[in-house]
Design a protein around this motif. Structure first.
Motif, mmCIF file in Angstrom:
data_model
loop_
_atom_site.group_PDB
_atom_site.id
_atom_site.type_symbol
_atom_site.label_atom_id
_atom_site.label_comp_id
_atom_site.label_asym_id
_atom_site.label_seq_id
_atom_site.Cartn_x
_atom_site.Cartn_y
_atom_site.Cartn_z
ATOM 1 N N MET A 19 61.062 -26.782 -15.001
ATOM 2 C CA MET A 19 59.962 -27.203 -15.824
ATOM 3 C C MET A 19 60.979 -27.760 -17.092
ATOM 4 O O MET A 19 61.639 -27.112 -17.857
ATOM 5 C CB MET A 19 59.074 -26.061 -16.529
ATOM 6 N N ALA A 23 60.389 -36.090 -20.649
ATOM 7 C CA ALA A 23 59.040 -35.557 -19.684
ATOM 8 C C ALA A 23 57.887 -36.255 -20.447
ATOM 9 O O ALA A 23 56.848 -36.906 -19.790
ATOM 10 C CB ALA A 23 58.933 -34.193 -19.664
ATOM 11 N N ASN A 69 55.571 -32.013 -17.869
ATOM 12 C CA ASN A 69 56.745 -32.075 -16.984
ATOM 13 C C ASN A 69 56.900 -33.502 -16.314
ATOM 14 O O ASN A 69 56.191 -34.387 -16.725
ATOM 15 C CB ASN A 69 56.443 -31.048 -15.825
ATOM 16 N N ARG A 103 62.701 -33.672 -16.163
ATOM 17 C CA ARG A 103 62.774 -32.170 -15.360
ATOM 18 C C ARG A 103 63.412 -31.457 -16.276
ATOM 19 O O ARG A 103 63.213 -30.212 -16.040
ATOM 20 C CB ARG A 103 63.297 -32.314 -14.021
#
Length: 211
Positions: A1, A148, A49, A142
């Motif tokens: 995450m 992200a 994400n 990531r």
């Protein structure tokens, strides 16, 4: 995450952090879109994400919260004609430069000053137009929340454009394939030939005869 570990290092040095990513380097049709995102220290964006790991519904749901949370964000769009003119890599850099400029301008208005900035760029290449500090981050969408967030801004913006193009140029399935070379798209190219948003340098000689 994705998290803020990379950002925190730069924040400790007093830098404004700009996450940078793109969408649409590989399709046969449509623009390449880049997005830049400047998050405030300690930003919280649950569920954000790598855009490729989220569903379309999840990306759409995250789009507005990212815009609201960001100190600044920007999008750069380079169309198919320009891609054919200068090649996809240069076009991607051009879109990225546009996005960074827009994000910095928005942040400067909101903060009342132009801050020293550092780039976190998804991938392995540096942005040539940027003269300040930058770090390419392989798999950055990531690893970095800023990247992200930028990946979602870029992907959603491009997907929305391709849905609009589907109305302008029906028959290719752009709303579904987003310009990528799906079986449906390739069959339509054989039957209809290319339309104005196809990248001539990305398709074969059999389709080019229609230009």
């Amino acid at each position: 995450m994705a998290d803020l570990r990379l950002e925190r290092v730069l924040w400790r040095h007093g830098c404004q952090v700009i996450g940078l990513d793109e969408a649409g380097r590989g399709p046969l049709a449509g623009p390449v879109v880049a997005a830049a995102c400047i998050l405030p220290e300690g930003a919280v964006l649950p569920g954000v994400n790598d855009s490729k790991r989220l569903t379309e519904k999840q990306r759409e749901a995250a789009f507005a919260p990212i815009q609201e949370a960001a100190l600044g964000w920007g999008v750069g769009i380079v169309d198919a004609a320009r891609i054919d003119e200068i090649n996809i890599l240069r076009a991607t850099f051009e879109a990225m430069a546009q996005a960074v400029e827009a994000a910095r301008a928005m942040a400067a208005v909101r903060l009342g000053r132009v801050a020293e900035a550092a780039l976190l760029v998804d991938g392995s290449q540096r942005l040539p137009q940027w003269t300040g500090w930058q770090r390419p981050v392989v798999g950055g969408d990531r690893k970095s929340l800023s990247i992200a967030a930028a990946s979602i801004l870029a992907k959603v913006t491009r997907d929305r454009l391709m849905v609009e193009y589907d109305q302008l140029y029906p028959g290719y399935g752009f709303a579904r394939n987003k310009g990528y070379g799906s079986q449906e798209h390739l069959a339509a190219l054989e039957q209809l030939g290319p339309c104005p948003i196809h990248r001539r340098t990305f398709i074969g000689p059999r389709q080019l005869r229609f230009f």
